[in-house]
Design a protein around this motif. Structure first.
Motif, PDB file in Angstrom:
ATOM      1  N   ASP A 133       0.816  -1.211   0.000  1.00  0.00           N
ATOM      2  CA  ASP A 133       0.000   0.000   0.000  1.00  0.00           C
ATOM      3  C   ASP A 133       0.853   1.266   0.000  1.00  0.00           C
ATOM      4  N   ASP A 134       2.022   1.225   0.661  1.00  0.00           N
ATOM      5  CA  ASP A 134       2.923   2.377   0.637  1.00  0.00           C
ATOM      6  C   ASP A 134       3.316   2.719  -0.790  1.00  0.00           C
ATOM      7  N   VAL A 135       3.497   1.676  -1.609  1.00  0.00           N
ATOM      8  CA  VAL A 135       3.872   1.889  -3.009  1.00  0.00           C
ATOM      9  C   VAL A 135       2.659   2.312  -3.833  1.00  0.00           C
ATOM     10  N   LEU A 136       1.574   1.565  -3.726  1.00  0.00           N
ATOM     11  CA  LEU A 136       0.397   1.830  -4.551  1.00  0.00           C
ATOM     12  C   LEU A 136      -0.232   3.184  -4.253  1.00  0.00           C
ATOM     13  N   GLU A 137      -0.145   3.631  -3.011  1.00  0.00           N
ATOM     14  CA  GLU A 137      -0.729   4.917  -2.637  1.00  0.00           C
ATOM     15  C   GLU A 137       0.280   6.061  -2.711  1.00  0.00           C
ATOM     16  N   GLY A 138       1.521   5.743  -3.112  1.00  0.00           N
ATOM     17  CA  GLY A 138       2.514   6.773  -3.366  1.00  0.00           C
ATOM     18  C   GLY A 138       3.221   7.334  -2.153  1.00  0.00           C
ATOM     19  N   ARG A 139       3.046   6.710  -0.980  1.00  0.00           N
ATOM     20  CA  ARG A 139       3.685   7.251   0.227  1.00  0.00           C
ATOM     21  C   ARG A 139       5.204   7.221   0.140  1.00  0.00           C
ATOM     22  N   VAL A 140       5.759   6.202  -0.531  1.00  0.00           N
ATOM     23  CA  VAL A 140       7.227   6.085  -0.577  1.00  0.00           C
ATOM     24  C   VAL A 140       7.881   7.221  -1.354  1.00  0.00           C
ATOM     25  N   PHE A 141       7.084   7.982  -2.102  1.00  0.00           N
ATOM     26  CA  PHE A 141       7.631   9.112  -2.853  1.00  0.00           C
ATOM     27  C   PHE A 141       7.268  10.451  -2.218  1.00  0.00           C
ATOM     28  N   ASP A 142       6.523  10.401  -1.127  1.00  0.00           N
ATOM     29  CA  ASP A 142       6.067  11.613  -0.465  1.00  0.00           C
ATOM     30  C   ASP A 142       7.191  12.202   0.401  1.00  0.00           C
ATOM     31  N   ILE A 143       7.444  13.484   0.239  1.00  0.00           N
ATOM     32  CA  ILE A 143       8.545  14.122   0.959  1.00  0.00           C
ATOM     33  C   ILE A 143       8.354  14.031   2.468  1.00  0.00           C
ATOM     34  N   ALA A 144       7.129  14.176   2.932  1.00  0.00           N
ATOM     35  CA  ALA A 144       6.881  14.097   4.373  1.00  0.00           C
ATOM     36  C   ALA A 144       7.193  12.697   4.902  1.00  0.00           C
ATOM     37  N   TRP A 145       6.819  11.666   4.133  1.00  0.00           N
ATOM     38  CA  TRP A 145       7.100  10.281   4.528  1.00  0.00           C
ATOM     39  C   TRP A 145       8.598  10.017   4.536  1.00  0.00           C
ATOM     40  N   LEU A 146       9.283  10.457   3.506  1.00  0.00           N
ATOM     41  CA  LEU A 146      10.728  10.255   3.418  1.00  0.00           C
ATOM     42  C   LEU A 146      11.455  10.995   4.541  1.00  0.00           C
ATOM     43  N   LYS A 147      10.969  12.187   4.861  1.00  0.00           N
ATOM     44  CA  LYS A 147      11.576  12.949   5.956  1.00  0.00           C
ATOM     45  C   LYS A 147      11.366  12.234   7.286  1.00  0.00           C
ATOM     46  N   LYS A 148      10.182  11.694   7.493  1.00  0.00           N
ATOM     47  CA  LYS A 148       9.866  10.991   8.738  1.00  0.00           C
ATOM     48  C   LYS A 148      10.756   9.768   8.931  1.00  0.00           C
ATOM     49  N   THR A 149      11.119   9.105   7.835  1.00  0.00           N
ATOM     50  CA  THR A 149      11.959   7.908   7.929  1.00  0.00           C
ATOM     51  C   THR A 149      13.440   8.240   8.072  1.00  0.00           C
ATOM     52  N   GLY A 150      13.801   9.512   8.031  1.00  0.00           N
ATOM     53  CA  GLY A 150      15.196   9.914   8.141  1.00  0.00           C
ATOM     54  C   GLY A 150      15.972   9.805   6.853  1.00  0.00           C
ATOM     55  N   THR A 151      15.255   9.663   5.731  1.00  0.00           N
ATOM     56  CA  THR A 151      15.916   9.478   4.442  1.00  0.00           C
ATOM     57  C   THR A 151      16.481  10.781   3.890  1.00  0.00           C
ATOM     58  N   LEU A 152      15.833  11.891   4.169  1.00  0.00           N
ATOM     59  CA  LEU A 152      16.224  13.169   3.564  1.00  0.00           C
ATOM     60  C   LEU A 152      17.228  13.915   4.431  1.00  0.00           C
ATOM     61  N   ARG A 153      18.352  13.292   4.684  1.00  0.00           N
ATOM     62  CA  ARG A 153      19.371  13.919   5.531  1.00  0.00           C
ATOM     63  C   ARG A 153      20.221  14.932   4.763  1.00  0.00           C
ATOM     64  N   ARG A 154      20.294  14.770   3.462  1.00  0.00           N
ATOM     65  CA  ARG A 154      21.118  15.660   2.646  1.00  0.00           C
ATOM     66  C   ARG A 154      20.242  16.521   1.748  1.00  0.00           C
ATOM     67  N   PHE A 155      20.755  17.703   1.442  1.00  0.00           N
ATOM     68  CA  PHE A 155      20.026  18.612   0.555  1.00  0.00           C
ATOM     69  C   PHE A 155      19.818  17.994  -0.821  1.00  0.00           C
ATOM     70  N   THR A 156      20.839  17.283  -1.329  1.00  0.00           N
ATOM     71  CA  THR A 156      20.703  16.674  -2.658  1.00  0.00           C
ATOM     72  C   THR A 156      19.630  15.580  -2.666  1.00  0.00           C
ATOM     73  N   THR A 157      19.475  14.854  -1.556  1.00  0.00           N
ATOM     74  CA  THR A 157      18.428  13.842  -1.493  1.00  0.00           C
ATOM     75  C   THR A 157      17.055  14.496  -1.523  1.00  0.00           C
ATOM     76  N   TRP A 158      16.929  15.613  -0.847  1.00  0.00           N
ATOM     77  CA  TRP A 158      15.693  16.396  -0.879  1.00  0.00           C
ATOM     78  C   TRP A 158      15.366  16.823  -2.308  1.00  0.00           C
ATOM     79  N   LEU A 159      16.379  17.238  -3.059  1.00  0.00           N
ATOM     80  CA  LEU A 159      16.168  17.604  -4.461  1.00  0.00           C
ATOM     81  C   LEU A 159      15.767  16.383  -5.291  1.00  0.00           C
ATOM     82  N   LYS A 160      16.402  15.239  -5.032  1.00  0.00           N
ATOM     83  CA  LYS A 160      16.070  14.015  -5.770  1.00  0.00           C
ATOM     84  C   LYS A 160      14.615  13.585  -5.563  1.00  0.00           C
ATOM     85  N   ALA A 161      14.053  13.991  -4.433  1.00  0.00           N
ATOM     86  CA  ALA A 161      12.667  13.643  -4.130  1.00  0.00           C
ATOM     87  C   ALA A 161      11.669  14.569  -4.827  1.00  0.00           C
TER      88      ALA A 161
END
Length: 277
Positions: A133-161
């Motif tokens: 469901d995370d994939v089908l509903e698009g949560r894995v690409f959501d900036i808020a979701w990625l930030k919550k998981t600690g994925t967006l630690r770098r500015f370039t990763t934020w841009l990639k999102a």
């Protein structure tokens, strides 16, 4: 222009299914999907069959060879050789592609260009927690979701999102100071261009094969174009037990040789397969 998405995999059925689910959400669908299977067992075959039953409208072909160790380049060459598509997009079977992914690769496709994107890397706990469901509903690409998981630690990763408007991100791709190297987990090119350089070097195992291939494409006149920020892709974490430091060292010599000599043709390449017209 007929397109095909080529997905490499090896004994990772859960990740492969998540990847395929992300394909079903593409705003522009590839004309076909090829699973380039480097010797997976029955569990992967069953997973593909189950997926095809769930999503019969997605055309999938499964290209397989026996497990002889890490031979990703061999199975990718086989996939290219047997494809009837004009344009080929490559990802790995542990990569979840944003709904704009295929459309963006096709948008900038040119015969004298290969495209190479980047990866947003999830850590192991986040990878294990990802659901269908995370994939089908698009949560894995959501900036808020990625930030919550600690994925967006770098500015370039934020841009990639995809954090900024597309025109801004596209402009940044032209000026961002990184090499235009082929990325097999997020890359694309015309099939004719790949065949012209005899595909990937099958003597190269893990480590460096992508870069060497991209250098030969560039030497042939097919130059790299970044899709670093406009073709988002989320990478699931996994162990890399196939890493061999000695082979990686030898591959670096091949990369240097291709760069210094202008090499185009791979001696052990796609010509070893029966190539469809």
């Amino acid at each position: 222009m007929k397109s095909e998405l080529i997905i490499s995999t090896y004994n990772s059925p859960r990740a492969l299914v998540l990847t395929l689910l992300s394909v079903t959400k593409q705003r522009v669908q590839p004309d076909s999907v090829c699973i380039a299977d480097d010797g997976s067992g029955q569990e992967t075959r069953d997973a593909i069959a189950d997926f095809q039953a769930r999503f019969p409208s997605l055309p999938i072909r499964h290209v397989w060879h026996p497990d002889n160790g890490f031979e990703k380049n061999v199975i990718l060459n086989q996939a290219v050789a047997t494809s009837d598509a004009d344009y080929l997009i490559f990802i790995d079977g542990d990569c979840l592609i944003d709904p704009v992914f295929v459309a963006r690769h096709l948008e900038v496709a040119r015969p004298d260009r290969f495209c190479s994107g980047s990866l947003i890397r999830l850590d192991d706990p986040t990878t294990q927690a990802v659901t269908e469901d995370d994939v089908l509903e698009g949560r894995v690409f959501d900036i808020a979701w990625l930030k919550k998981t600690g994925t967006l630690r770098r500015f370039t990763t934020w841009l990639k999102a995809g954090a900024l408007p597309k025109p801004v991100l596209a402009a940044l791709e032209h000026i961002y100071p990184v090499g235009r190297n082929w990325c097999g987990g997020n890359g694309s090119a015309f099939r004719d261009a790949i065949i012209k350089v005899n595909g990937l070097d099958e003597d190269m195992k893990y480590g460096g094969g992508d870069k060497e291939f991209g250098i030969r494409l560039a030497n042939s006149g097919v130059k790299g174009r970044h899709l670093r920020f406009t073709a988002p892709l989320v990478h699931l974490d996994h162990p890399r037990g196939y890493k061999d430091p000695e082979k990686i060292k030898a591959h670096r010599l091949k990369i240097d040789h291709a760069r210094k000599t202008g090499k185009i043709w791979a001696e052990a390449g796609i010509s070893g397969h029966q190539v469809s017209a």
